[in-house]
Design an enzyme around this catalytic site. Sequence first.
Site, PDB file in Angstrom:
ATOM      1  CB  SER A 104      -0.961  -0.025   1.187  1.00  0.00           C
ATOM      2  OG  SER A 104      -1.859   1.052   1.145  1.00  0.00           O
ATOM      3  CG  HIS A 105       0.355   3.903   3.321  1.00  0.00           C
ATOM      4  ND1 HIS A 105      -0.696   3.081   3.639  1.00  0.00           N
ATOM      5  CD2 HIS A 105       1.004   4.164   4.488  1.00  0.00           C
ATOM      6  CE1 HIS A 105      -0.694   2.866   4.951  1.00  0.00           C
ATOM      7  NE2 HIS A 105       0.325   3.508   5.484  1.00  0.00           N
ATOM      8  CE  LYS A 114      -3.847  -3.880   1.345  1.00  0.00           C
ATOM      9  NZ  LYS A 114      -4.492  -2.619   0.880  1.00  0.00           N
ATOM     10  CG  ASP A 257      -6.680  -0.009  -0.984  1.00  0.00           C
ATOM     11  OD1 ASP A 257      -5.931   0.992  -0.882  1.00  0.00           O
ATOM     12  OD2 ASP A 257      -6.679  -0.929  -0.146  1.00  0.00           O
ATOM     13  NE  ARG A 258      -5.342   4.272   2.304  1.00  0.00           N
ATOM     14  CZ  ARG A 258      -4.534   5.000   3.077  1.00  0.00           C
ATOM     15  NH1 ARG A 258      -5.035   5.758   4.035  1.00  0.00           N
ATOM     16  NH2 ARG A 258      -3.242   4.986   2.886  1.00  0.00           N
ATOM     17  CG  HIS A 347      -9.855   1.656   3.231  1.00  0.00           C
ATOM     18  ND1 HIS A 347      -9.295   0.950   2.194  1.00  0.00           N
ATOM     19  CD2 HIS A 347      -8.857   1.903   4.112  1.00  0.00           C
ATOM     20  CE1 HIS A 347      -8.004   0.755   2.437  1.00  0.00           C
ATOM     21  NE2 HIS A 347      -7.712   1.334   3.589  1.00  0.00           N
TER      22      HIS A 347
END
Length: 475
Positions: A104-105, A114, A257-258, A347
């Site tokens: 992710s970040h 995930k 995803d965000r 999210h």
Amino acid sequence: MTARSLADVVKAYDVRGTVPDQLDPEVARALGTAFADVVLVPDGAAGCVLGHDMRDSGPALVAAFADGVRARGLDVTLVGLCSTDGLYYASGALDLPGAMFTASHNPARYNGIKLCRSGARPVGQDSGLADIRTLAERMLADGVPADEPTGTLVERDVLADYAGFLRGLVDLSGIRPLRVVVDAGNGMGGFTVPAVLGTGAGLTALPLTVEPLYFELDGTFPNHEANPLEPENLRDLQAAVTAHGADLGLAFDGDADRCFVVDERGEPVSPSAITALIARREVARAVAEGADPADVAVVHNVITSAQVPEVIAATGARAVRTRVGHSFIKGEMARHRAVFGGEHSAHYYFRDFWFADTGMLAAMHVLAALGEQDEPLSALMADLSRYPASGEVNSTVADAGAATDAVLAWAQGEGVTVDRLDGLTLVHEGGADDPMWWLNLRASNTEPLLRLNVEAEDAVTMARVRDAVLGIVRG
């Protein structure tokens, strides 16, 4: 062999660690075999789907994980580069369990996994992840099975299908022309935004002018961290929005995803306000399709703004409150057949997307809401930004339990109701000349931190409560 603990790698919701000291191909293969034994075989799945983000370590980890799965005679479908919601799309559309390789970040030295069951259903600590960790640790201690992979390995490009699917959920063709700046942060938004909002794969042109920022895929994140939750990572987007005279700005995190939103003035729009906006739209759509509002549910976590349940109630729908974390949100959404769910961390979850989170679909809802009327975004969101909030404030503490008890003792004199659904939530209802406020104090699962969120009817009250609690927590 020497026992190898995965306690620092297998988290509450996913796998996350530094490469190669914590996460390497040997660990990935063990996790792949354990995933097959814990999820695929008991679920009767014939195989799984795997994807990865733009980090250089991704392909080797995917290959090792795939070998672990195939060693059990199960098939693997590789979708290659994709966003996390692209992997969820593949899991849902192909009805296969999946694994997305992303951190992710997190900084470049990290990678992670995930996991989901078929239909993008989450695999978390209480739904298989703990068992996967235990089994993988046993394999690493005894020797990861070196069985020759016998399952098939196929490659499949799902990007065009993913883009077409999202276009079918939100119609942007009739909105007024909009100029939007998109900061992909060198993450997977640079891969998915052109596919969804552009004209690839035969899609029609939309009335959008997209100004791209950092669309080049680069897992070293040369421009800024791909974490828009941190204000400094939004500064380039804010400046570009005003420089281009854009109608809004969108920022995606590393695995896209965000999604975070900036209005035409360059001012950030809180994820709680976006949650309320999309909740209105999704409830209205369900009602237009014949649903009784009382039968429609929207899920939010304990630290979204108080305005979120207020907005949901005003639509006639039911607000369902749950713990922070995607596995809890997804679980409650499935249980209530909720049309939508939102978190303070940006999210956003949709029933029509297998109850999974997708930043791109949330962005499309914002574009549609803005483009279907004539006001600027700041005016559109004005009634959805009702209460001053502290944002999440972290404090390092030696004893989180003692600090929480001290805050509770202080609050007894404030006239509060106490809620323990997720950490400590205190609500002061207020009244005439007595402003409402609430706070949530949660201990981190992985660090010696207490996370504080405060919201109040006015800024003075919010600051008073925030500072009082921080004074107690920090001694």
